[in-house]
Design a protein around this motif. Structure first.
Motif, PDB file in Angstrom:
ATOM      1  N   ASN A 101      12.493 -12.662 -30.110  1.00 42.65           N
ATOM      2  CA  ASN A 101      12.388 -13.050 -31.526  1.00 42.65           C
ATOM      3  C   ASN A 101      12.315 -14.584 -31.643  1.00 42.65           C
ATOM      4  O   ASN A 101      13.193 -15.224 -32.215  1.00 42.65           O
ATOM      5  CB  ASN A 101      13.597 -12.486 -32.283  1.00 42.65           C
ATOM      6  N   ASN A 135       3.978 -10.972 -38.495  1.00 41.75           N
ATOM      7  CA  ASN A 135       5.414 -10.813 -38.327  1.00 41.75           C
ATOM      8  C   ASN A 135       5.975  -9.784 -39.311  1.00 41.75           C
ATOM      9  O   ASN A 135       6.758  -8.908 -38.924  1.00 41.75           O
ATOM     10  CB  ASN A 135       6.086 -12.172 -38.527  1.00 41.75           C
ATOM     11  N   ARG A 139       7.567  -6.621 -37.436  1.00 43.15           N
ATOM     12  CA  ARG A 139       9.012  -6.745 -37.282  1.00 43.15           C
ATOM     13  C   ARG A 139       9.736  -5.384 -37.268  1.00 43.15           C
ATOM     14  O   ARG A 139      10.622  -5.159 -36.435  1.00 43.15           O
ATOM     15  CB  ARG A 139       9.571  -7.658 -38.368  1.00 43.15           C
ATOM     16  N   TYR A 142       9.236  -4.055 -33.673  1.00 37.88           N
ATOM     17  CA  TYR A 142       9.933  -4.889 -32.675  1.00 37.88           C
ATOM     18  C   TYR A 142      11.451  -4.701 -32.773  1.00 37.88           C
ATOM     19  O   TYR A 142      12.154  -4.704 -31.764  1.00 37.88           O
ATOM     20  CB  TYR A 142       9.633  -6.372 -32.911  1.00 37.88           C
ATOM     21  N   SER A 143      11.922  -4.558 -34.018  1.00 31.60           N
ATOM     22  CA  SER A 143      13.373  -4.509 -34.244  1.00 31.60           C
ATOM     23  C   SER A 143      14.011  -3.242 -33.698  1.00 31.60           C
ATOM     24  O   SER A 143      15.229  -3.132 -33.652  1.00 31.60           O
ATOM     25  CB  SER A 143      13.686  -4.616 -35.736  1.00 31.60           C
TER      26      SER A 143
END
Ligand code: S3P
Length: 169
Positions: A101, A135, A139, A142-143
């Protein structure tokens, strides 16, 4: 568990961190984009041009599946790998997923200096806007990684924490 999948936006440091980490662990390093280019005998921009993004994602998924049979390696994924189909779920089953991140301002700075051609980033639009849009979209995927690293560079502590986690999983 004997694989790490590094995730994050373009220029978040996946390749740099992956090489560093694999060296420290004595594991192999695999760059998913390079694996595709080597086997398809075409560059990533060429594949995008010929097949579009959807065609590229299907090929990317095919080679992601190839890595599932590898042992002891750190895989640096493409920025969009976790967003396609059930890739995120499959990476989580097959390895330890780690999201880099990196700060958006740092990503922007690196991309301004980078000479790598990235088909999804247009020269005509503001880089700042493109990065923040990507993003926003990515996100949530990815999170879902098991580990989230909130610094711009890897550290000794990063390595030690991953090493410990791998021995538990
Ligand atoms: C992409 C990122 C690239 C490459 C392709 C698509 C993306 O990899 O896989 O151009 O969708 O963000 P990097 O993240 O290594 O730039």
């Amino acid at each position: 568990m004997d694989k790490i999948y590094l995730l994050g936006l373009p220029a978040s440091g996946k390749s740099h961190t992956g090489k560093w980490l694999s060296h420290k662990m004595g594991w192999d390093f695999v760059d998913l984009d390079e694996l595709i280019e080597k086997n398809e005998k075409k560059s990533i921009p060429q594949i995008f041009e010929e097949l579009g993004e959807e065609g590229f994602r299907k090929i990317e998924q095919k080679y992601l599946h190839v890595t599932f049979s590898y042992k002891q390696c750190v895989v640096s994924c493409g920025g969009g790998t976790p967003v396609w189909d059930n890739n995120m779920e499959n990476m989580s089953i097959n390895g330890l997923t780690v999201y880099l991140n990196t700060e958006l301002a740092e990503i922007e700075r690196r991309l301004e200096e980078s000479h790598i051609e990235r088909p999804l980033l247009s020269q005509d639009k503001s880089l700042h806007k493109q990065i923040s849009d990507l993003n926003e979209k990515r996100r949530p995927y990815y999170s879902r990684a098991k580990v989230i690293w909130n610094r711009n560079e890897p550290t000794e502590q990063f390595f030690r924490s991953l090493d410990r986690l791998l021995s538990i999983y």
